[in-house]
Write a protein that holds these residues in place. Structure first.
Motif, PDB file in Angstrom:
ATOM      1  N   PHE A   9       0.860  -1.183   0.000  1.00 37.05           N
ATOM      2  CA  PHE A   9       0.000   0.000   0.000  1.00 37.05           C
ATOM      3  C   PHE A   9       0.898   1.235   0.000  1.00 37.05           C
ATOM      4  O   PHE A   9       1.715   1.420   0.908  1.00 37.05           O
ATOM      5  N   HIS A 141      -1.360  -1.197  -4.216  1.00 40.60           N
ATOM      6  CA  HIS A 141      -2.465  -0.248  -4.079  1.00 40.60           C
ATOM      7  C   HIS A 141      -1.901   1.177  -4.040  1.00 40.60           C
ATOM      8  O   HIS A 141      -1.205   1.554  -3.099  1.00 40.60           O
ATOM      9  N   ASN A 143      -2.529   5.501  -4.383  1.00 42.44           N
ATOM     10  CA  ASN A 143      -3.544   6.453  -3.933  1.00 42.44           C
ATOM     11  C   ASN A 143      -3.276   7.854  -4.467  1.00 42.44           C
ATOM     12  O   ASN A 143      -2.203   8.422  -4.206  1.00 42.44           O
ATOM     13  N   SER A 169      -2.693  -4.103  -9.999  1.00 39.47           N
ATOM     14  CA  SER A 169      -2.639  -2.772  -9.391  1.00 39.47           C
ATOM     15  C   SER A 169      -4.037  -2.199  -9.207  1.00 39.47           C
ATOM     16  O   SER A 169      -4.926  -2.395 -10.030  1.00 39.47           O
ATOM     17  N   VAL A 170      -4.196  -1.492  -8.095  1.00 37.00           N
ATOM     18  CA  VAL A 170      -5.451  -0.813  -7.791  1.00 37.00           C
ATOM     19  C   VAL A 170      -5.117   0.642  -7.493  1.00 37.00           C
ATOM     20  O   VAL A 170      -4.165   0.923  -6.757  1.00 37.00           O
ATOM     21  N   THR A 172      -6.730   4.202  -6.095  1.00 39.00           N
ATOM     22  CA  THR A 172      -7.875   4.867  -5.471  1.00 39.00           C
ATOM     23  C   THR A 172      -7.787   6.373  -5.686  1.00 39.00           C
ATOM     24  O   THR A 172      -6.755   6.989  -5.401  1.00 39.00           O
ATOM     25  N   TYR A 478     -12.853  -3.673  -0.578  1.00 41.48           N
ATOM     26  CA  TYR A 478     -11.558  -3.684  -1.270  1.00 41.48           C
ATOM     27  C   TYR A 478     -11.097  -5.113  -1.540  1.00 41.48           C
ATOM     28  O   TYR A 478     -10.555  -5.418  -2.593  1.00 41.48           O
ATOM     29  N   TYR A 482      -9.799  -6.510  -5.006  1.00 42.99           N
ATOM     30  CA  TYR A 482      -8.449  -7.074  -5.124  1.00 42.99           C
ATOM     31  C   TYR A 482      -8.503  -8.460  -5.779  1.00 42.99           C
ATOM     32  O   TYR A 482      -7.739  -8.761  -6.687  1.00 42.99           O
TER      33      TYR A 482
END
Ligand code: ADP
Ligand code: GLC
Length: 495
Positions: A9, A141, A143, A169-170, A172, A478, A482
């Motif tokens: 993260f 993750h 941001n 990959s995420v 936000t 989440y 994921y």
């Protein structure tokens, strides 16, 4: 837990280490909630000047971070833990970029001129660190714009590293207004290949747009409320990226933020004058009297006291408050504001406080303690935002029995239910038009409800205090995303 995932993260701020806004609340709480579900999580942050190294552990050997024409820059790495957990937090230490008092801006509020280099460097350092630690994430993750380069780096500069082979990959989006827009020369430091500088990926208005590149390449994109996930597809809220977002809407999800009730709980809050909770509300009156005293207002119990805590930025509706303030000063109410930001607003609200010392007070500055005292001591909490991806203060207010008065947008609309005098339902007061008039009338109505409909107010207050917006539910949201992203990537169906 459905399956144990390894999650890396990355964020530019996290409570309790560095904070300018809600991103820090989320980055300090969500990793812990994910770990509580059974996942293995590590958090990476820049080591800003204010982060004390004496309590951190120094990892041996500098970390080389390639920066194209700038050569390799060598960073120090420090390790700590996220309080209340055993979750590791890694700090990327590079004095020339992060050894400054501000996170993104100098003391006058101007963005640092090298923010592109600073956060391209940080994003690359996140991946170099993972390689160094042999931390092979299932999920990376990112941001907001600061770390939005990560999804593209993963597929280009680091695309042939087998350590990242299965990594999904995420990204936000906490706030679409800030996109990381820089001159195009920054592509050289990224080392992702100039072929990615095109209007479908990094390019916008002849410069690079880091958030745009991240949206294009992340396996999943999330934002912090369902309502905002819908809004950002429209020109009104898209800040020029609505078309790009529509092109990727199949992988866009809205997950409401949670609240850390260890920190925001009137029953245990160490900052407030007297603790209280449902069924033992006497303490709230003590908190109100304390707040009035601290801010030099007349300590009257029956007068509606309205609180505001937030950045003095247009987003937060400070222009609407400024437009309504003179009329509001004719009502028998008190207003307390805490915030910093735009210079005109700081000066303007100080001047209002000078002219109406008996009913208006403003503290220009940043203070966790005062934020808690305002949540506890106010009767109503004002959040007239022009847009609000999620908004946390209105959710904190609910727990403190301080009914929110909000504009119906984004997360404010998703969390606040307008008072209905016929059924006595609701947990706050809402208006739609972004005008000082709408704000004025709604705040007046809320103040009258507090004063003259005491039963209805108390019922709503109890309902507000009973509601829970814990992180567990958000973390489960989440987790689903994921897993979806992870399996889609493994199956090669990611784009
Ligand atoms: P945003 O991230 O857009 O600023 P949020 O409502 O998500 O808005 O989160 C803001 C967070 O920052 C809250 O935790 C709020 O209490 C805190 N905050 C904002 N301004 C101040 C201030 N001047 N002093 C103390 N806390 C502040
Ligand atoms: C942003 C948004 C705010 C949100 C926060 C955390 O700063 O402005 O609405 O609550 O991020 O996601």
């Amino acid at each position: 837990m459905k399956q144990r995932l390894k999650i890396l993260f990355a964020a530019s701020e996290a409570v309790p280490f560095a904070k300018t806004g809600g991103l820090a609340d989320v980055a300090g709480a969500l990793p812990r909630a994910l770990a509580a579900l059974g996942h293995e999580v590590a958090l990476v942050l820049p080591r800003y000047y204010a982060i004390d190294r004496s309590r951190l552990e120094h990892l041996p050997g500098p970390l080389g971070v390639p920066m194209g024409p700038l050569g390799t820059l060598w960073a120090g790495i420090w390790r700590g833990v996220l309080p209340g957990s055993d979750l590791p937090v890694y700090f990327v230490d590079y004095e020339a970029f992060f050894g400054r008092s501000g996170l993104y801006t100098d003391a006058d509020g101007f963005s640092y001129g090298d923010n592109d280099r600073r956060f391209i460097f940080f994003s690359k350092a996140v991946l170099e660190l993972a390689l160094r630690l042999d931390f092979r994430p299932d999920i990376l993750h990112a941001n907001d714009w600061h770390t939005a380069l990560l999804p593209l780096l993963l597929r280009t500069r680091y695309g042939d590293r087998e350590e990242f082979g299965p990594t999904a990959s995420v990204l936000t989006i906490h706030n679409l207004q800030h996109q990381g827009h820089f001159q195009k020369g920054a592509v050289d430091w990224m080392e992702v290949g100039w072929e990615h500088f095109n209007p479908r990926e990094l390019e916008a208005m002849d410069g690079v747009n880091l958030l745009k590149g991240g949206i294009a390449h992340a396996d999943a994109v999330t934002t912090v409320s369902r309502r905002y996930a819908g809004e950002i597809r429209t020109p009104e809220f898209g800040f020029g990226l609505d078309g790009h977002i529509r092109a990727h809407e199949h992988k866009l999800f809205g997950i409401l933020n949670g609240v850390d009730y260890d920190e925001w709980n009137p029953a245990t809050d160490p900052y407030i004058a007297r603790n209280y909770d449902i069924g033992e509300m006497e303490g709230k009156a003590v908190c109100k009297a304390d707040l009035q005293k601290r801010f030099g207002l007349v300590p009257r119990e029956e007068i509606p006291l309205v609180g505001f805590v937030g950045r003095f930025a247009e987003q937060k509706g400070i222009g609407l408050i400024a437009g309504a303030i003179e009329r509001l000063m004719h009502l028998d109410i008190q207003i307390v504001m805490l915030g910093t930001g735009e210079r005109w607003a700081e000066g303007f609200f100080r001047e209002i406080a000078r002219r109406h010392p008996d009913r208006f007070a403003c503290h220009v500055g940043y203070s966790d303690e005062l934020a808690h005292r305002i949540e506890a001591g106010s009767d109503l909490f004002l959040m007239p935002s022009l847009f609000e991806p999620c908004g946390l203060n209105q959710i904190y207010s609910l727990r403190y029995g301080t009914l929110p008065v909000v504009r119906a947008t984004g997360g404010l609309d998703d969390t606040i239910v307008n008072y209905d005098p016929a059924t006595k339902e609701g947990n706050g007061f809402k208006f739609h038009d972004a005008t000082p008039e709408a704000l004025y009338h709604t705040l007046k109505w809320a103040a009258e409800t507090f004063r003259y409909e005491k039963e209805a107010y108390r019922t709503m207050q109890k309902r507000a205090m009973e509601a829970r917006f814990g992180w567990e539910r958000s973390a489960e949201g989440y987790e689903d995303i994921y897993l979806h992203a992870y399996y889609a990537r493994r199956a090669g169906r990611h784009r």
